[in-house]
Write a protein that holds these residues in place. Structure first.
Motif, PDB file in Angstrom:
ATOM      1  N   UNK A 296     -41.221  22.991 -50.124  1.00  0.00           N
ATOM      2  CA  UNK A 296     -40.156  22.857 -49.106  1.00  0.00           C
ATOM      3  C   UNK A 296     -38.845  23.449 -49.623  1.00  0.00           C
ATOM      4  N   UNK A 297     -38.590  23.316 -50.922  1.00  0.00           N
ATOM      5  CA  UNK A 297     -37.405  23.976 -51.493  1.00  0.00           C
ATOM      6  C   UNK A 297     -37.537  25.492 -51.322  1.00  0.00           C
ATOM      7  N   UNK A 298     -38.711  26.024 -51.619  1.00  0.00           N
ATOM      8  CA  UNK A 298     -38.926  27.475 -51.508  1.00  0.00           C
ATOM      9  C   UNK A 298     -38.785  27.933 -50.058  1.00  0.00           C
ATOM     10  N   UNK A 299     -39.358  27.179 -49.139  1.00  0.00           N
ATOM     11  CA  UNK A 299     -39.309  27.574 -47.723  1.00  0.00           C
ATOM     12  C   UNK A 299     -37.865  27.596 -47.225  1.00  0.00           C
ATOM     13  N   UNK A 300     -37.096  26.552 -47.556  1.00  0.00           N
ATOM     14  CA  UNK A 300     -35.707  26.504 -47.070  1.00  0.00           C
ATOM     15  C   UNK A 300     -34.855  27.555 -47.770  1.00  0.00           C
ATOM     16  N   UNK A 301     -35.108  27.798 -49.049  1.00  0.00           N
ATOM     17  CA  UNK A 301     -34.398  28.845 -49.779  1.00  0.00           C
ATOM     18  C   UNK A 301     -34.621  30.205 -49.099  1.00  0.00           C
ATOM     19  N   UNK A 302     -35.868  30.550 -48.803  1.00  0.00           N
ATOM     20  CA  UNK A 302     -36.167  31.852 -48.193  1.00  0.00           C
ATOM     21  C   UNK A 302     -35.531  31.976 -46.811  1.00  0.00           C
ATOM     22  N   UNK A 303     -35.593  30.920 -46.026  1.00  0.00           N
ATOM     23  CA  UNK A 303     -34.997  30.986 -44.681  1.00  0.00           C
ATOM     24  C   UNK A 303     -33.478  31.110 -44.771  1.00  0.00           C
ATOM     25  N   UNK A 304     -32.880  30.426 -45.741  1.00  0.00           N
ATOM     26  CA  UNK A 304     -31.421  30.515 -45.897  1.00  0.00           C
ATOM     27  C   UNK A 304     -31.016  31.927 -46.326  1.00  0.00           C
ATOM     28  N   UNK A 305     -31.804  32.551 -47.187  1.00  0.00           N
ATOM     29  CA  UNK A 305     -31.502  33.939 -47.600  1.00  0.00           C
ATOM     30  C   UNK A 305     -31.561  34.866 -46.391  1.00  0.00           C
ATOM     31  N   UNK A 306     -32.571  34.675 -45.551  1.00  0.00           N
ATOM     32  CA  UNK A 306     -32.711  35.535 -44.373  1.00  0.00           C
ATOM     33  C   UNK A 306     -31.558  35.324 -43.399  1.00  0.00           C
ATOM     34  N   UNK A 307     -31.122  34.072 -43.310  1.00  0.00           N
ATOM     35  CA  UNK A 307     -30.006  33.762 -42.416  1.00  0.00           C
ATOM     36  C   UNK A 307     -28.732  34.461 -42.891  1.00  0.00           C
ATOM     37  N   UNK A 308     -28.516  34.412 -44.205  1.00  0.00           N
ATOM     38  CA  UNK A 308     -27.325  35.096 -44.749  1.00  0.00           C
ATOM     39  C   UNK A 308     -27.417  36.593 -44.499  1.00  0.00           C
TER      40      UNK A 308
END
Ligand code: NCD
Length: 315
Positions: A296-308
């Motif tokens: 879940x840390x990895x999933x949220x990290x990747x989505x946050x990078x894409x959002x930025x």
């Protein structure tokens, strides 16, 4: 980096290389979570809202911990106490929350497709924490990470998924993921709990544990989802345990080093023998919980990078 999605709604949207990217990043978070100092900053300054319209213990706790470890402000909405009970629709609630500028919405809902619908209405990243009997992507990803660590690979394995497949989003997401990674999947269930048309997914179907478990590397047990049953799907719990409950005798049909998995919550003595579930030489059930936080840390990290990246900031 190969992971370009705005949301994590289901495994069906992910490619093989994207699954590998996510699992590789999760490995880093397994290491961080085992350290004394567990803080990362991948979600620093971001707001994460957890909306659970169905009860959950491990999934909600796991998402909450994952967000906090990465520096997000995490809010758990108490959905029973919310305006939903006063007749506000799911979409109204989502729009209200959206106006507070969250960056990540984690949603569990009893209706299949509800999370996809919500994702179309809000500006932030949406993570599906289980929608009806449709998908539970982070569960399949944590299962995949657990298997990869225990078996040293995530392809060309014989994997049995056993029990209440008809009502299980965990089974559905796992069938899709493990199929994409080129494993051989066997489904074992009484005919009443086997979804019709399932063999189109390229799986082998069995109604007998002795046959289905023969030489498998992984045995994944599922909970009887009584809350989704509206009639007599099984004769009795005792009869069900006798035919489909995993105990040492039935596990002996599998490979000698086969691992035992269960997403929880477990019904001991119904789908699995309690002693076997606790046997650290065979059961990886506690590892699944540990991997859940990292995935879940990895999933949220990747989505946050894409959002930025979408907002034009540094990717
Ligand atoms: C599963 C779920 O909610 O779909 N549990 C979980 O997320 N750990 C499986 C279940 O409830 O049986």
């Amino acid at each position: 980096m190969t992971f370009t999605h705005r949301h994590l709604l289901g495994i069906e949207h992910l490619r093989q290389d994207e699954i590998t990217t996510l699992l590789d990043l999760a490995e880093d978070y397994v290491t961080l979570n085992r350290a004394t100092q567990k803080h990362g900053d991948a979600l620093a300054g971001l707001t994460q809202i957890n909306m659970f319209f169905e009860n959950s213990t491990r999934t909600q706790a796991s998402f909450e911990l994952a967000g906090k470890r990465l520096g997000a402000d995490v809010m758990n909405m108490a959905m029973q106490a919310s305006s939903i009970t006063k007749g506000e629709t799911l979409i109204d609630t989502a729009m209200t929350l959206n106006a507070m500028h969250p960056d990540l919405l984690v949603v569990r809902h009893p209706h299949s497709g509800a999370v996809d619908l919500l994702a179309q209405k809000v500006n932030c990243a949406v993570l599906n924490a289980g929608d009806g009997r449709h998908e539970h992507p982070t569960q399949a990803l944590l299962d995949a990470l657990t298997i990869r660590r225990a078996k040293g690979r995530l392809h060309r394995l014989n994997i049995a998924i056993c029990g209440d497949i008809a009502h299980s989003r965990v089974a559905r997401s796992n069938i899709i993921l493990l199929g994409k990674m080129e494993n051989r999947i066997r489904l074992i269930a009484p005919p009443t709990l086997m979804p019709s048309g399932i063999s189109e997914f390229g799986v082998e179907v069995f109604d007998d544990m002795a046959e289905g478990l023969k030489d498998v590397d992984v045995v994944m047990m599922l909970r009887l989802q009584r809350e989704r049953m509206d009639g007599g799907f099984i004769p009795s719990s005792r009869e069900y345990y006798h035919r489909y409950g995993l105990d040492a005798a039935k596990l002996a049909y599998a490979k000698p080093d086969a691992i035992v998995m269960h997403p929880g919550p477990m019904n001991r003595g119904v789908e699995i023998d309690g002693t076997l579930a606790d046997d650290i030489n065979r059961s990886v059930i506690q590892d699944q919980v540990e991997m859940g936080v990292a995935v879940r840390m990895a999933a949220m990290d990747l989505l946050a990078r894409n959002q930025r990246a979408l907002q034009g900031g540094a990717a």
